[in-house]
Design a protein around this motif. Structure first.
Motif, PDB file in Angstrom:
ATOM      1  N   LEU A  42      -4.371  31.871 117.301  1.00  0.00           N
ATOM      2  CA  LEU A  42      -3.870  32.920 118.190  1.00  0.00           C
ATOM      3  C   LEU A  42      -3.413  34.141 117.390  1.00  0.00           C
ATOM      4  O   LEU A  42      -3.654  35.283 117.801  1.00  0.00           O
ATOM      5  CB  LEU A  42      -2.727  32.395 119.059  1.00  0.00           C
ATOM      6  CG  LEU A  42      -3.124  31.453 120.189  1.00  0.00           C
ATOM      7  CD1 LEU A  42      -1.895  30.788 120.797  1.00  0.00           C
ATOM      8  CD2 LEU A  42      -3.900  32.207 121.259  1.00  0.00           C
ATOM      9  N   GLU A  43      -2.776  33.909 116.259  1.00  0.00           N
ATOM     10  CA  GLU A  43      -2.336  35.035 115.433  1.00  0.00           C
ATOM     11  C   GLU A  43      -3.522  35.781 114.829  1.00  0.00           C
ATOM     12  O   GLU A  43      -3.488  37.002 114.705  1.00  0.00           O
ATOM     13  CB  GLU A  43      -1.380  34.558 114.348  1.00  0.00           C
ATOM     14  CG  GLU A  43      -0.014  34.229 114.889  1.00  0.00           C
ATOM     15  CD  GLU A  43       0.974  33.818 113.821  1.00  0.00           C
ATOM     16  OE1 GLU A  43       0.543  33.462 112.703  1.00  0.00           O
ATOM     17  OE2 GLU A  43       2.171  33.855 114.112  1.00  0.00           O
ATOM     18  N   ASP A  44      -4.568  35.036 114.461  1.00  0.00           N
ATOM     19  CA  ASP A  44      -5.773  35.701 113.960  1.00  0.00           C
ATOM     20  C   ASP A  44      -6.392  36.573 115.049  1.00  0.00           C
ATOM     21  O   ASP A  44      -6.842  37.689 114.784  1.00  0.00           O
ATOM     22  CB  ASP A  44      -6.789  34.674 113.468  1.00  0.00           C
ATOM     23  CG  ASP A  44      -6.361  34.003 112.176  1.00  0.00           C
ATOM     24  OD1 ASP A  44      -5.461  34.546 111.497  1.00  0.00           O
ATOM     25  OD2 ASP A  44      -6.925  32.927 111.858  1.00  0.00           O
ATOM     26  N   ASN A  60       3.195  36.253 121.006  1.00  0.00           N
ATOM     27  CA  ASN A  60       4.173  35.501 121.784  1.00  0.00           C
ATOM     28  C   ASN A  60       3.640  34.124 122.165  1.00  0.00           C
ATOM     29  O   ASN A  60       4.377  33.131 122.148  1.00  0.00           O
ATOM     30  CB  ASN A  60       4.569  36.275 123.042  1.00  0.00           C
ATOM     31  CG  ASN A  60       5.430  37.471 122.722  1.00  0.00           C
ATOM     32  OD1 ASN A  60       6.068  37.542 121.679  1.00  0.00           O
ATOM     33  ND2 ASN A  60       5.437  38.446 123.620  1.00  0.00           N
ATOM     34  N   LYS A  61       2.353  34.054 122.512  1.00  0.00           N
ATOM     35  CA  LYS A  61       1.745  32.760 122.821  1.00  0.00           C
ATOM     36  C   LYS A  61       1.753  31.863 121.589  1.00  0.00           C
ATOM     37  O   LYS A  61       2.008  30.663 121.684  1.00  0.00           O
ATOM     38  CB  LYS A  61       0.318  32.931 123.337  1.00  0.00           C
ATOM     39  CG  LYS A  61       0.252  33.420 124.753  1.00  0.00           C
ATOM     40  CD  LYS A  61      -1.185  33.489 125.233  1.00  0.00           C
ATOM     41  CE  LYS A  61      -1.220  34.047 126.653  1.00  0.00           C
ATOM     42  NZ  LYS A  61      -2.578  34.051 127.201  1.00  0.00           N
ATOM     43  N   ARG A  66       3.888  27.047 118.826  1.00  0.00           N
ATOM     44  CA  ARG A  66       4.632  26.426 117.717  1.00  0.00           C
ATOM     45  C   ARG A  66       5.892  25.732 118.219  1.00  0.00           C
ATOM     46  O   ARG A  66       6.195  24.611 117.803  1.00  0.00           O
ATOM     47  CB  ARG A  66       5.011  27.482 116.690  1.00  0.00           C
ATOM     48  CG  ARG A  66       3.932  27.804 115.728  1.00  0.00           C
ATOM     49  CD  ARG A  66       4.447  28.569 114.513  1.00  0.00           C
ATOM     50  NE  ARG A  66       3.338  28.903 113.663  1.00  0.00           N
ATOM     51  CZ  ARG A  66       2.639  30.023 113.734  1.00  0.00           C
ATOM     52  NH1 ARG A  66       2.962  30.948 114.610  1.00  0.00           N
ATOM     53  NH2 ARG A  66       1.619  30.235 112.933  1.00  0.00           N
ATOM     54  N   ALA A  67       6.630  26.391 119.097  1.00  0.00           N
ATOM     55  CA  ALA A  67       7.862  25.803 119.621  1.00  0.00           C
ATOM     56  C   ALA A  67       7.574  24.543 120.424  1.00  0.00           C
ATOM     57  O   ALA A  67       8.267  23.531 120.284  1.00  0.00           O
ATOM     58  CB  ALA A  67       8.609  26.831 120.470  1.00  0.00           C
TER      59      ALA A  67
END
Length: 89
Positions: A42-44, A60-61, A66-67
């Motif tokens: 998602l960060e990529d 944010n997703k 991760r959480a």
């Protein structure tokens, strides 16, 4: 020769310490690893987003994934699956 011997002993000790993991701990580790992989993807995607809003949403997703993964792994480690169904088992 001493360095190779020391490296062999260190490798063996690491392997033995991994054997002491319970199946439950291994499952929790897998949950965390999978969540981390999804969050990284998602960060990529956020890095390649065309707009700042889309980038923020994807980041944010990733944080949410991760959480959630961490919470599920913690739940797996701390709750007894026979008596507590909150962990989905």
């Amino acid at each position: 020769m001493k360095k190779i011997f020391g490296l062999g002993i260190a490798t063996g000790l690491i392997a033995l310490s991994a054997c002491n993991s319970t199946p439950r701990e291994q499952t929790a580790d897998n949950i965390e690893a999978n969540a981390e992989a999804v969050a990284d993807n998602l960060e990529d995607a956020a890095d390649n987003a065309g707009t700042p809003t889309l980038e923020d949403n994807l980041e944010n997703k990733a944080d949410g994934v991760r959480a959630t993964g961490q919470n599920q792994a913690d739940d797996m480690r701390t709750n007894d699956p026979d008596t507590n169904l909150s962990n989905g088992i």
